[in-house]
Motif scaffolding. Structure first.
Motif, mmCIF file in Angstrom:
data_model
loop_
_atom_site.group_PDB
_atom_site.id
_atom_site.type_symbol
_atom_site.label_atom_id
_atom_site.label_comp_id
_atom_site.label_asym_id
_atom_site.label_seq_id
_atom_site.Cartn_x
_atom_site.Cartn_y
_atom_site.Cartn_z
ATOM 1 N N MET A 1 2.927 1.198 -11.588
ATOM 2 C CA MET A 1 1.983 0.385 -11.199
ATOM 3 C C MET A 1 1.451 -0.654 -11.873
ATOM 4 O O MET A 1 1.268 -0.396 -12.977
ATOM 5 C CB MET A 1 0.620 1.094 -10.370
ATOM 6 C CG MET A 1 0.026 0.732 -9.123
ATOM 7 S SD MET A 1 -0.242 1.268 -8.849
ATOM 8 C CE MET A 1 0.639 2.292 -7.289
ATOM 9 N N THR A 2 0.291 -1.959 -10.973
ATOM 10 C CA THR A 2 -0.432 -2.524 -12.136
ATOM 11 C C THR A 2 -1.776 -2.180 -11.933
ATOM 12 O O THR A 2 -1.770 -2.153 -10.159
ATOM 13 C CB THR A 2 0.456 -4.133 -12.420
ATOM 14 O OG1 THR A 2 -0.468 -4.406 -10.757
ATOM 15 C CG2 THR A 2 1.859 -4.454 -12.324
ATOM 16 N N LEU A 3 -2.348 -2.687 -12.646
ATOM 17 C CA LEU A 3 -3.921 -3.002 -12.344
ATOM 18 C C LEU A 3 -4.166 -3.453 -10.638
ATOM 19 O O LEU A 3 -4.983 -2.975 -9.003
ATOM 20 C CB LEU A 3 -4.624 -3.296 -13.155
ATOM 21 C CG LEU A 3 -6.136 -3.986 -13.181
ATOM 22 C CD1 LEU A 3 -6.745 -2.842 -12.614
ATOM 23 C CD2 LEU A 3 -6.795 -4.201 -14.164
ATOM 24 N N LEU A 4 -3.645 -5.298 -10.447
ATOM 25 C CA LEU A 4 -3.835 -5.677 -9.208
ATOM 26 C C LEU A 4 -3.125 -5.133 -8.020
ATOM 27 O O LEU A 4 -3.824 -5.126 -6.602
ATOM 28 C CB LEU A 4 -2.982 -6.609 -9.442
ATOM 29 C CG LEU A 4 -3.679 -7.781 -8.588
ATOM 30 C CD1 LEU A 4 -4.731 -8.015 -8.640
ATOM 31 C CD2 LEU A 4 -2.569 -9.201 -9.029
ATOM 32 N N GLU A 5 -1.795 -3.997 -7.895
ATOM 33 C CA GLU A 5 -1.378 -3.302 -6.577
ATOM 34 C C GLU A 5 -1.975 -2.307 -6.779
ATOM 35 O O GLU A 5 -2.332 -2.350 -5.430
ATOM 36 C CB GLU A 5 0.283 -3.108 -7.828
ATOM 37 C CG GLU A 5 1.285 -4.259 -7.709
ATOM 38 C CD GLU A 5 2.257 -3.093 -8.580
ATOM 39 O OE1 GLU A 5 3.668 -4.052 -7.954
ATOM 40 O OE2 GLU A 5 2.424 -2.608 -8.919
ATOM 41 N N ALA A 6 -2.373 -1.299 -7.864
ATOM 42 C CA ALA A 6 -3.142 -0.439 -7.810
ATOM 43 C C ALA A 6 -4.927 -1.143 -6.208
ATOM 44 O O ALA A 6 -4.671 -0.565 -4.666
ATOM 45 C CB ALA A 6 -3.814 0.259 -8.454
ATOM 46 N N ILE A 7 -5.287 -2.118 -6.972
ATOM 47 C CA ILE A 7 -6.531 -2.449 -6.027
ATOM 48 C C ILE A 7 -6.433 -2.845 -4.715
ATOM 49 O O ILE A 7 -6.864 -2.725 -3.932
ATOM 50 C CB ILE A 7 -7.641 -3.679 -7.029
ATOM 51 C CG1 ILE A 7 -7.998 -3.348 -8.367
ATOM 52 C CG2 ILE A 7 -8.039 -4.425 -6.644
ATOM 53 C CD1 ILE A 7 -8.110 -4.178 -9.280
ATOM 54 N N GLN A 8 -4.934 -4.282 -4.680
ATOM 55 C CA GLN A 8 -4.409 -4.493 -3.309
ATOM 56 C C GLN A 8 -4.200 -3.285 -2.195
ATOM 57 O O GLN A 8 -4.603 -3.624 -1.053
ATOM 58 C CB GLN A 8 -3.828 -4.854 -3.619
ATOM 59 C CG GLN A 8 -3.909 -6.579 -4.187
ATOM 60 C CD GLN A 8 -2.427 -6.948 -4.791
ATOM 61 O OE1 GLN A 8 -1.628 -6.468 -4.796
ATOM 62 N NE2 GLN A 8 -2.841 -8.903 -5.114
ATOM 63 N N LYS A 9 -3.754 -2.481 -2.704
ATOM 64 C CA LYS A 9 -2.928 -1.088 -2.061
ATOM 65 C C LYS A 9 -4.649 -0.303 -1.468
ATOM 66 O O LYS A 9 -4.199 0.416 -0.808
ATOM 67 C CB LYS A 9 -2.613 -0.051 -2.868
ATOM 68 C CG LYS A 9 -0.852 -0.627 -2.739
ATOM 69 C CD LYS A 9 -0.025 0.284 -3.287
ATOM 70 C CE LYS A 9 1.323 -0.074 -3.624
ATOM 71 N NZ LYS A 9 1.986 0.480 -4.291
#
Length: 116
Positions: A1-9
């Motif tokens: 997982m990327t940082l941006l994916e974690a934030i978006q989720k």
């Protein structure tokens, strides 16, 4: 997982007005704990340069980032009932991820068992 994916989720589950930079700092607080356990250099929060940076914990244990962010969002907006529930679920996911890491990365046995 990327940082941006974690934030978006986390944003999908908890719509909010908190900046992505602040959420990034929360993720890197957790990332520092993982880095210390894994005995790797603690990564710097490079949200501005690379929001697609890969996080240390692999799937399926990477969900702990999203859960931790949801808890921190609830704390920031002072929804303490949701925070208490979310931090409990988040802590369980973090403990599970740490336990998996320790199980799969323990040193090999030197065969020092002695029987009498």
């Amino acid at each position: 997982m990327t940082l941006l994916e974690a934030i978006q989720k986390a944003n999908e589950s908890r719509p909010n007005a908190i900046s992505d930079e602040r959420k990034s700092a929360w993720v890197y607080e957790l990332e520092a704990q993982f880095a210390e356990m894994m005995e790797v250099p603690i990564p710097e929060n490079a949200f501005d340069e690379d929001p697609d940076a890969r996080l240390l914990m692999p799937a399926p244990y990477d969900r702990c980032y999203e859960l931790y962010l949801m808890a921190m969002i609830d704390h920031d907006v002072q929804d303490m009932d949701m925070f208490n529930d979310d931090i409990s679920v988040s802590n369980d996911a973090i403990k599970s991820a740490c336990a998996w890491w320790r199980r799969t990365h323990r040193p090999k046995s030197a065969g020092n068992w002695r029987t009498m």
